[in-house]
Design a protein around this motif. Structure first.
Motif, PDB file in Angstrom:
ATOM      1  N   GLY A   1      42.355  81.036  56.234  1.00 47.63           N
ATOM      2  CA  GLY A   1      42.650  80.284  57.128  1.00 47.63           C
ATOM      3  C   GLY A   1      44.030  81.025  57.908  1.00 47.63           C
ATOM      4  N   LEU A   2      45.070  80.478  58.677  1.00 49.82           N
ATOM      5  CA  LEU A   2      45.924  80.499  59.326  1.00 49.82           C
ATOM      6  C   LEU A   2      46.795  79.607  59.974  1.00 49.82           C
ATOM      7  CD1 LEU A   2      45.466  83.143  61.926  1.00 49.82           C
ATOM      8  CD2 LEU A   2      47.037  83.363  60.006  1.00 49.82           C
ATOM      9  N   THR A   3      48.277  78.906  58.856  1.00 51.08           N
ATOM     10  CA  THR A   3      48.504  78.613  59.587  1.00 51.08           C
ATOM     11  C   THR A   3      50.125  78.632  59.630  1.00 51.08           C
ATOM     12  OG1 THR A   3      49.918  76.137  58.662  1.00 51.08           O
ATOM     13  CG2 THR A   3      50.160  77.342  56.531  1.00 51.08           C
ATOM     14  N   TRP A   4      50.757  77.195  60.506  1.00 52.52           N
ATOM     15  CA  TRP A   4      51.614  78.062  61.117  1.00 52.52           C
ATOM     16  C   TRP A   4      53.191  77.208  60.722  1.00 52.52           C
ATOM     17  CZ3 TRP A   4      54.615  74.733  65.325  1.00 52.52           C
ATOM     18  CH2 TRP A   4      54.076  73.730  65.404  1.00 52.52           C
ATOM     19  N   GLY A   5      54.363  77.532  61.483  1.00 50.73           N
ATOM     20  CA  GLY A   5      56.095  76.987  60.946  1.00 50.73           C
ATOM     21  C   GLY A   5      56.896  76.981  61.761  1.00 50.73           C
ATOM     22  N   ALA A   6      57.275  75.765  62.085  1.00 53.75           N
ATOM     23  CA  ALA A   6      57.882  75.419  63.464  1.00 53.75           C
ATOM     24  C   ALA A   6      59.602  75.388  62.425  1.00 53.75           C
ATOM     25  CB  ALA A   6      57.841  74.122  63.792  1.00 53.75           C
ATOM     26  N   GLU A   7      59.836  75.133  61.311  1.00 56.41           N
ATOM     27  CA  GLU A   7      61.386  75.433  60.717  1.00 56.41           C
ATOM     28  C   GLU A   7      62.123  76.891  61.518  1.00 56.41           C
ATOM     29  OE1 GLU A   7      62.562  72.124  61.044  1.00 56.41           O
ATOM     30  OE2 GLU A   7      60.260  70.875  60.708  1.00 56.41           O
ATOM     31  N   ASP A   8      61.199  77.677  60.643  1.00 58.29           N
ATOM     32  CA  ASP A   8      62.004  79.302  60.210  1.00 58.29           C
ATOM     33  C   ASP A   8      62.184  79.260  61.425  1.00 58.29           C
ATOM     34  OD1 ASP A   8      62.784  79.679  57.559  1.00 58.29           O
ATOM     35  OD2 ASP A   8      60.592  78.677  57.151  1.00 58.29           O
ATOM     36  N   LEU A   9      61.352  79.309  62.471  1.00 62.80           N
ATOM     37  CA  LEU A   9      61.451  79.496  63.780  1.00 62.80           C
ATOM     38  C   LEU A   9      61.792  78.610  64.538  1.00 62.80           C
ATOM     39  CD1 LEU A   9      59.375  81.693  66.350  1.00 62.80           C
ATOM     40  CD2 LEU A   9      57.830  79.534  67.181  1.00 62.80           C
ATOM     41  N   SER A  10      62.149  78.235  64.430  1.00 60.15           N
ATOM     42  CA  SER A  10      63.293  77.665  65.738  1.00 60.15           C
ATOM     43  C   SER A  10      64.940  77.925  65.146  1.00 60.15           C
ATOM     44  CB  SER A  10      62.867  75.874  65.548  1.00 60.15           C
ATOM     45  OG  SER A  10      63.139  75.708  64.279  1.00 60.15           O
ATOM     46  N   ALA A  11      64.694  78.039  63.497  1.00 59.88           N
ATOM     47  CA  ALA A  11      65.918  78.939  63.085  1.00 59.88           C
ATOM     48  C   ALA A  11      66.067  80.154  64.261  1.00 59.88           C
ATOM     49  CB  ALA A  11      65.775  78.678  61.945  1.00 59.88           C
ATOM     50  N   ALA A  12      65.167  80.835  63.959  1.00 65.82           N
ATOM     51  CA  ALA A  12      65.028  82.295  64.089  1.00 65.82           C
ATOM     52  C   ALA A  12      66.164  82.190  65.746  1.00 65.82           C
ATOM     53  CB  ALA A  12      64.023  82.622  63.918  1.00 65.82           C
ATOM     54  N   LEU A  13      65.806  81.374  66.505  1.00 60.47           N
ATOM     55  CA  LEU A  13      65.583  81.522  67.993  1.00 60.47           C
ATOM     56  C   LEU A  13      67.413  80.923  68.008  1.00 60.47           C
ATOM     57  CD1 LEU A  13      62.634  79.030  69.034  1.00 60.47           C
ATOM     58  CD2 LEU A  13      62.940  81.715  69.332  1.00 60.47           C
ATOM     59  N   GLY A  14      67.346  79.941  66.946  1.00 68.43           N
ATOM     60  CA  GLY A  14      68.815  79.474  67.342  1.00 68.43           C
ATOM     61  C   GLY A  14      68.390  77.981  67.653  1.00 68.43           C
ATOM     62  N   ALA A  15      68.067  77.602  67.629  1.00 70.57           N
ATOM     63  CA  ALA A  15      67.319  76.432  68.922  1.00 70.57           C
ATOM     64  C   ALA A  15      68.344  75.217  67.450  1.00 70.57           C
ATOM     65  CB  ALA A  15      66.311  75.977  69.197  1.00 70.57           C
TER      66      ALA A  15
END
Ligand code: COA
Ligand code: MG
Length: 296
Positions: free
Chosen positions: A144-158
């Protein structure tokens, strides 16, 4: 078919002892973000002990480019986890690299060849979003595929990934949708990400319902209290099944027809496919429940 995956920090004996009893379809013993570096060696031991002999236990390793992943795998593969959750994947190449490593470790530790599945978290790095089609045909181990928002937002500096109303902000809505499309393209289940406010039962119920509506077939959980809500959201209701059975019956009664009318709505081939999927899922869940009943 897995509706709920419950994360458990690998260094917590207390939580590991609880995890099996809360009704999650699968448990993910975590060696990554929920475990401090100093605790990792102990967590690897606990993970191995916990997973040994279970058929519902997955392992989240560290990213393949972290220098930790190999140690994670070597420590725990002898316990034959059902699958590996792969965080911070850069593209399907990381999953393919992991698959090659698993070929070797399965043979070394006497685990049946090809049985260890892989569930990548496919949106944690910005660059990963540009090659999500790489999962199509990447490895037969893909679960399957899953996704994550926490590390992505950290990577963006959001500063935030959800707005005041609790909904995902647009960059994360995009990542979520891309995960959904990529999973459908690769013909594997899409698993929605964690809902981190574990005391907010209502918010969770609405996120899970939305996920099921959009085509996700399961969701990640971080707390025992989330599991029942998630399982329910991804199980077809009696009403869903009844409607699906009516659709199938209607097409059976009109073998030559492409499009038909049901309760004033047009239904055609995609509706029939969806109806069959609903019935198959309901049947599977019923069989599993009966199996569990027999064991008790
Ligand atoms: N798995 C199993 N048991 C869990 C659990 C989990 N994920 N989360 C909490 N519990 C247990 C607790 O140990 C506690 O049991 P106890 O009273 O016997 O000690 C009970 O459930 C109630 O927990 P609660 O007090 O409400 O929460 P907490 O403050 O102990 O823990 C978190 C909150 C968020 C730290 C915890 O839920 C957790 O560790 N979640 C997983 C985190 C993770 O793996 N993250 C990585 C993926 S994003
Ligand atoms: Mg993370």
């Amino acid at each position: 078919m897995i509706r709920s995956f419950l994360f458990v920090p690998g260094d917590s004996e207390r939580k590991l002892a609880k995890a099996g009893a809360v009704g999650a379809d699968a448990i993910i013993v975590d060696l990554e973000d929920s475990v401090a570096a100093d605790s990792r060696p102990r967590a690897r031991e606990l993970a191995r002990e916990y997973i040994e002999g279970r058929d519902d236990a997955w392992l989240r390793i560290n990213p393949v480019d972290s220098g930790e992943a190999l140690d994670d795998l070597q420590a725990v593969m002898p316990a034959a986890p059902s699958g590996i959750v792969l965080p911070k994947a850069r593209s399907a190449d990381d999953a393919a690299r992991l698959a090659t490593k698993l070929d070797e470790l399965e043979s070394r530790y006497d685990v049946s060849a090809g049985t260890t599945r892989i569930l990548p978290i496919c949106t944690e790095r910005p660059r990963a979003l540009f090659s999500l089609d790489s999962y199509v045909g990447a490895t037969p181990r893909l679960a399957g595929l899953t996704w994550g928002a926490e590390d992505l937002s950290a990577a963006l500096g959001a500063r935030a990934n959800r707005g005041e109303d609790g909904h995902w902000l647009s960059p994360y809505e995009l990542a979520r949708s891309l995960c959904l499309f990529a999973a459908a393209a690769a013909e594997v289940p899409a698993i929605d990400t964690v809902y981190t406010d574990f005391r907010d039962a209502e918010g969770l119920a609405s996120f899970a319902a939305r996920a099921a509506r959009d085509g996700f077939t399961g969701m990640l959980a971080i707390h025992p209290a989330q599991v029942a809500t998630i399982n329910e959201a991804f199980s077809p209701s009696a009403e869903d099944v009844r409607r699906a059975e009516r659709i199938v019956a209607l097409f059976r009664a009109h073998p030559g027809a492409g499009a038909l009318a049901l309760d004033g709505e047009m239904i055609d081939k995609p509706h029939l496919a969806q109806a069959r999927r609903t019935i198959a899922l309901a049947t599977k869940l019923k069989t599993r429940q009966q199996g569990q009943g027999d064991q008790q």
